[in-house]
Design a protein around this motif. Structure first.
Motif, mmCIF file in Angstrom:
data_model
loop_
_atom_site.group_PDB
_atom_site.id
_atom_site.type_symbol
_atom_site.label_atom_id
_atom_site.label_comp_id
_atom_site.label_asym_id
_atom_site.label_seq_id
_atom_site.Cartn_x
_atom_site.Cartn_y
_atom_site.Cartn_z
ATOM 1 N N ALA A 100 1.715 73.775 -20.071
ATOM 2 C CA ALA A 100 0.527 73.968 -20.903
ATOM 3 C C ALA A 100 0.589 75.286 -21.661
ATOM 4 O O ALA A 100 0.210 75.361 -22.838
ATOM 5 N N VAL A 101 1.093 76.331 -21.008
ATOM 6 C CA VAL A 101 1.214 77.623 -21.675
ATOM 7 C C VAL A 101 2.283 77.557 -22.761
ATOM 8 O O VAL A 101 2.095 78.083 -23.871
ATOM 9 N N ARG A 102 3.389 76.890 -22.487
ATOM 10 C CA ARG A 102 4.452 76.757 -23.481
ATOM 11 C C ARG A 102 3.939 76.012 -24.713
ATOM 12 O O ARG A 102 4.217 76.399 -25.852
ATOM 13 N N PHE A 112 9.920 75.980 -27.062
ATOM 14 C CA PHE A 112 9.603 76.836 -25.915
ATOM 15 C C PHE A 112 10.044 76.223 -24.588
ATOM 16 O O PHE A 112 9.655 76.717 -23.534
ATOM 17 N N GLN A 113 10.860 75.183 -24.610
ATOM 18 C CA GLN A 113 11.392 74.629 -23.373
ATOM 19 C C GLN A 113 12.701 75.322 -23.031
ATOM 20 O O GLN A 113 13.648 75.302 -23.809
ATOM 21 N N ASP A 114 12.769 75.954 -21.862
ATOM 22 C CA ASP A 114 13.959 76.721 -21.474
ATOM 23 C C ASP A 114 15.215 75.875 -21.426
ATOM 24 O O ASP A 114 16.283 76.313 -21.808
ATOM 25 N N ASP A 115 15.101 74.654 -20.914
ATOM 26 C CA ASP A 115 16.281 73.856 -20.638
ATOM 27 C C ASP A 115 16.678 72.952 -21.787
ATOM 28 O O ASP A 115 17.589 72.149 -21.654
ATOM 29 N N ALA A 116 15.982 73.037 -22.906
ATOM 30 C CA ALA A 116 16.307 72.201 -24.054
ATOM 31 C C ALA A 116 17.099 73.006 -25.063
ATOM 32 O O ALA A 116 16.638 74.022 -25.548
#
Length: 290
Positions: A208-210, A224-228
């Motif tokens: 939700a924060v991302r 804002f997804q780290d793993d993407a």
């Protein structure tokens, strides 16, 4: 096939030059004589993690016996350390999946795995992260350094604040926090939380924060997804932010009305104009924009 080039006839020639039988070489590297025979006849390839041991047994530099093109990715680092997938997984006390996913460019390594793997591979943490970027198709200079595009939440926030507001004032921490909460429909962050994310004091965030950060900074949530890994459109957008901001600051010369005397061709000028036009709808409003 291992990431290095393997020439069976070269193995045979060097082995014979060292007056070793196939069985003797096999014993030295932990395989059978017939396995060595298959390597030399081109019927099979040694596992990547065996190559350093083979080179050592034949008293030949690894890069000479098994050359490779370009700087290393994660698989090459692991193999050059002489570690199998299982052995590297033991280093990080994990299953084979995290390493397999990272080496194949599907999911990045957890931050907790970076330091122990770098130590096991005999490289710095920056070199390991640069190799990981290459496994995901991101071109990074051989000396490591910053990948082409921000990676962490901290880097992404600061990149967008620096480059994403041409001719405008970037939002404050208070404004970002308010936008995140409005997007979520409830108070999920404080101003202090935003400061912690922006400075790197906090490195993780909920979905939700991302999503709220993406809304507040006017980019796609996937950014804002780290793993993407960043897709081509997201990378193009980031580079457009950087490029247009540099024009605005006067860092790219030859674009002023004084005559483009510094070397940009008419074709290049037209290309820049087309790029700006194509990306205008993706960018925050700028003076003179539609």
């Amino acid at each position: 096939m291992p990431p290095r080039q393997i020439d069976g006839s070269r193995i045979r020639a060097v082995r014979r030059g060292r007056d070793l039988s196939q069985q003797q070489l096999g014993n030295m590297v932990g395989v059978s004589g017939p396995a060595v025979s298959r390597w030399e006849n081109g019927q099979d390839f040694p596992k990547g993690e065996k190559l350093p041991a083979i080179a050592k047994a034949l008293h030949t530099p690894l890069d000479d016996l098994f050359p490779h093109d370009g700087p290393p990715d994660l698989q090459l680092l692991r193999c050059d350390a002489g570690l199998s997938h299982a052995q590297a997984a033991e280093v990080i006390n994990a299953s084979l999946a995290p390493l397999g996913n990272a080496e194949s460019g599907r999911r990045r390594l957890s931050d907790a795995y970076v330091k122990p793997l770098a130590k096991a591979y005999g490289v710095t943490e920056d070199e390991l992260l640069a190799a990981q970027d290459r496994s995901f198709g991101v071109q990074v200079p051989s000396g490591g350094g910053q990948a082409s595009g921000p990676r962490t939440i901290e880097e992404k926030i600061n990149f967008l604040l620096q480059h994403g507001y041409v001719g405008q004032e970037a939002p404050s921490d208070e404004e970002i926090a308010r936008a995140v909460n409005e997007h979520a429909g409830t108070a999920i962050v404080t101003v202090g939380d935003i400061v912690a994310l922006r400075t790197g004091a906090t490195t993780g965030a909920s979905d939700a924060v991302r999503a709220g950060l993406a809304h507040a900074l006017q980019v796609e949530p996937a950014l804002f997804q780290d793993d993407a890994e960043l897709g081509p459109e997201a990378r193009q957008l980031l580079e457009a932010f950087r490029f247009i901001a540099s024009i605005h600051r006067g860092q790219i010369l030859g674009l002023a009305a004084r005559g483009n005397s510094t070397g940009l061709s008419e074709k290049m000028m037209a290309t820049i104009g087309d790029l700006v036009g194509e990306l205008k709808h993706k960018l925050p409003d700028v003076p003179g924009g539609e």
